[in-house]
Motif scaffolding. Structure first.
Motif, PDB file in Angstrom:
ATOM      1  N   PRO A  40       6.768   3.153   7.079  1.00 45.85           N
ATOM      2  CA  PRO A  40       6.588   1.703   7.267  1.00 45.85           C
ATOM      3  C   PRO A  40       6.421   1.002   5.924  1.00 45.85           C
ATOM      4  N   PRO A  41       6.832  -0.250   5.819  1.00 45.59           N
ATOM      5  CA  PRO A  41       6.619  -1.002   4.573  1.00 45.59           C
ATOM      6  C   PRO A  41       5.143  -1.351   4.408  1.00 45.59           C
ATOM      7  N   ARG A  58       1.977  -2.605   1.281  1.00 41.95           N
ATOM      8  CA  ARG A  58       1.676  -3.113  -0.049  1.00 41.95           C
ATOM      9  C   ARG A  58       0.986  -2.003  -0.811  1.00 41.95           C
ATOM     10  N   GLU A 116       1.231  -2.850  -6.948  1.00 38.49           N
ATOM     11  CA  GLU A 116       2.442  -3.611  -6.651  1.00 38.49           C
ATOM     12  C   GLU A 116       2.100  -5.086  -6.529  1.00 38.49           C
ATOM     13  N   HIS A 133       8.548  -6.948  -2.857  1.00 39.47           N
ATOM     14  CA  HIS A 133       8.983  -5.571  -2.754  1.00 39.47           C
ATOM     15  C   HIS A 133       8.933  -4.904  -4.116  1.00 39.47           C
ATOM     16  N   HIS A 190      12.262   6.187   0.493  1.00 42.19           N
ATOM     17  CA  HIS A 190      11.647   4.916   0.875  1.00 42.19           C
ATOM     18  C   HIS A 190      11.487   3.992  -0.336  1.00 42.19           C
ATOM     19  N   ASP A 198      14.883   2.685  -1.599  1.00 42.39           N
ATOM     20  CA  ASP A 198      15.420   1.650  -0.720  1.00 42.39           C
ATOM     21  C   ASP A 198      14.697   0.311  -0.904  1.00 42.39           C
ATOM     22  N   ARG A 199      13.461   0.365  -1.387  1.00 44.33           N
ATOM     23  CA  ARG A 199      12.713  -0.870  -1.615  1.00 44.33           C
ATOM     24  C   ARG A 199      12.952  -1.444  -3.002  1.00 44.33           C
ATOM     25  N   TRP A 234       0.987   7.154   5.304  1.00 39.71           N
ATOM     26  CA  TRP A 234       1.552   6.148   4.398  1.00 39.71           C
ATOM     27  C   TRP A 234       1.022   4.756   4.731  1.00 39.71           C
ATOM     28  N   ARG A 235       0.840   4.486   6.001  1.00 42.78           N
ATOM     29  CA  ARG A 235       0.303   3.177   6.393  1.00 42.78           C
ATOM     30  C   ARG A 235      -1.123   3.003   5.878  1.00 42.78           C
ATOM     31  N   ASP A 248      -1.842   1.302   2.395  1.00 41.64           N
ATOM     32  CA  ASP A 248      -1.683  -0.131   2.174  1.00 41.64           C
ATOM     33  C   ASP A 248      -2.877  -0.655   1.389  1.00 41.64           C
TER      34      ASP A 248
END
Length: 447
Positions: free
Chosen positions: A189-190, A192, A196, A200, A287, A290-291, A429-430, A433
């Motif tokens: 999942p995307p 933050r 960063e 993105h 991932h 791709d971002r 991964w979530r 964030d």
């Protein structure tokens, strides 16, 4: 063959000679030959002319079939196409074979066989009926492997047979292909990430390009340029229409550190902690690329892929291909530390994602030092004892050491994600964030 493919290799004429034909006799042909010789000997002993004629006929049939095959002058061409060339572990790939008769005479019955490693499945065999002049036949088969790696396919082998099945002669092609079985890539999942900026992977920062279509100085007008980009002051100076260069987004850099030390992992086969770490590295690397991150893989041996300045990784898709190809063949290292990886990462990274196994005090200190060289750092800390089934045996000592390592790394600034054998990578991964992360110094403040 599809457009753009190389011409298929051809199998030439079979070697001539009665000895080669005798070696190609089938069980039926050998039986006929033996029966004919036996009948001829019996006819000579007992003086039976009728039996002699039968014996000569039985012995001559396989010999004539062998000579007929040896004098066959048609030529065939074979080709192979993989779909896809790169497949994840546990998924199937399809191999398409095509056989072309490039001679002026039709073929007999053909048996086509392709060599494949045993881990991909049984060796495929196909029986092809008569192929007309300048005709072709297409067949396909499926292969599947649960193990990463590069597996050779081929060369094709062709067996020619006479109409009576008395003789078979083999011919072999020279070309072969390679099927790459890469680790499974789990969609993430995307989030933050630590370090960063808003947006993105390009961090929304923009800078003037130093090279490319937009040069450091205004350039001449080209067909298709937006007239709103015309730089009138430069146009007056140079006497020709000039356009402004535009700002381009900066690409953030990221490194994925994979711990391949054999002493740092537990378990065996696809369910080992090492295979989980490899799949995690592949998923995170793809991932991030791709971002918009310029991502590279670094192992504890110091190997980096793609290497700095590598022109082969110009697009995210090409970078992902290089990354997955490297992870397809990565294996345990016999090293005992992370010193070589530390040397490669000495220049610092925008984002550092590390996947490590068991740590001792020295490697723990090195990881704390690596954190200071990155703008953001996420650490997958594998609880390898859960892969070995030891956690329930040593609940006090091992679990206490693992918790202490997490506290130490968090105090150093890492976003630590503890990983157990049944952990879900997207859920882990979530939890990285940064909007859900509290201060990495909360242990110290609480104390």
């Amino acid at each position: 063959m599809a457009a753009g493919e190389n011409p298929p290799p051809q199998a030439g004429q079979a070697p001539h000679g009665l000895r080669a034909g005798l070696h190609g006799l089938t069980t039926r042909g050998r039986s006929f030959l033996a029966a004919g010789i036996t009948a001829s000997l019996c006819a000579y002993v007992f003086g039976q002319d009728a039996l002699l004629r039968v014996g000569v006929l039985l012995a001559a049939l396989p010999l004539v079939s062998a000579l007929w095959l040896l004098r066959t002058r048609y030529r065939v061409a074979g080709g192979r196409r993989l779909s896809p060339h790169r497949t994840p572990a546990g998924h199937e790939a399809r191999v398409h074979l095509r056989l072309d008769n490039v001679s002026r005479m039709p073929t007999g019955v053909l048996m086509l066989e392709d060599r494949v490693p045993y881990v991909l499945g049984p060796r495929p065999r196909f029986v092809l009926d008569r192929v007309e002049s300048h005709g072709y036949r297409e067949v396909s088969y499926r292969v599947r492997s649960d193990l990463r790696g590069r597996y050779p396919l081929g060369p094709l082998q062709l067996r020619l047979s006479d109409p009576f099945g008395m003789c078979e002669l083999g011919r072999s092609f020279n070309a072969s292909d390679v099927l790459t079985v890469v680790p499974q890539v789990v969609p993430l999942p995307p989030v933050r990430l630590p370090g960063e900026r808003a947006g993105h992977g390009d961090t929304n920062a923009r800078a003037l390009a130093l090279a490319g279509d937009d040069d450091v100085i205004p350039r001449e007008y080209r067909h298709g340029d937006d007239l709103r980009r015309v730089h009138w002051k430069s146009t007056a100076r140079y006497g020709e229409l000039m356009v402004r260069r535009e700002e381009q987004p900066l690409r953030a850099h990221a490194a994925v550190l994979l711990d391949t030390r054999e002493i740092a992992h537990r378990g065996s086969g696809p369910g080992s902690s090492f295979e989980w770490a490899v799949s995690c590295a592949a998923s995170v690397g793809v991932h991030l690329a791709d971002r918009g991150y310029r991502t590279r893989l670094v192992t504890d041996t110091g190997r980096a892929v793609p290497s700095a300045g590598n022109p082969a990784a110009t697009t995210p898709a090409e970078a992902n291909g290089l990354l997955l190809d490297e992870l397809a063949v990565v294996d345990h290292s016999d090293g005992g530390g992370l010193a070589r990886a530390e040397e490669v990462l000495r220049g610092g990274e925008g984002l550092l994602v590390a996947i490590v196994g068991s740590l001792d005090s020295e490697q723990l200190e090195r990881l704390c030092g690596l954190r200071r060289r990155a703008a953001g750092a996420v650490l997958f800390l594998l609880d390898t004892a859960t892969w070995a089934g030891l956690r329930h045996l040593l609940p006090d000592t091992s679990d206490g050491d693992f918790e202490e390592q997490q506290k130490m790394l968090r105090r150093a600034g890492w976003t630590v994600l503890p990983v157990k054998a049944d952990a879900s990578l997207p859920e882990l991964w979530r939890s990285a964030d940064r909007t859900e992360q509290s201060s990495p110094y909360r242990d110290e403040v609480g104390a």
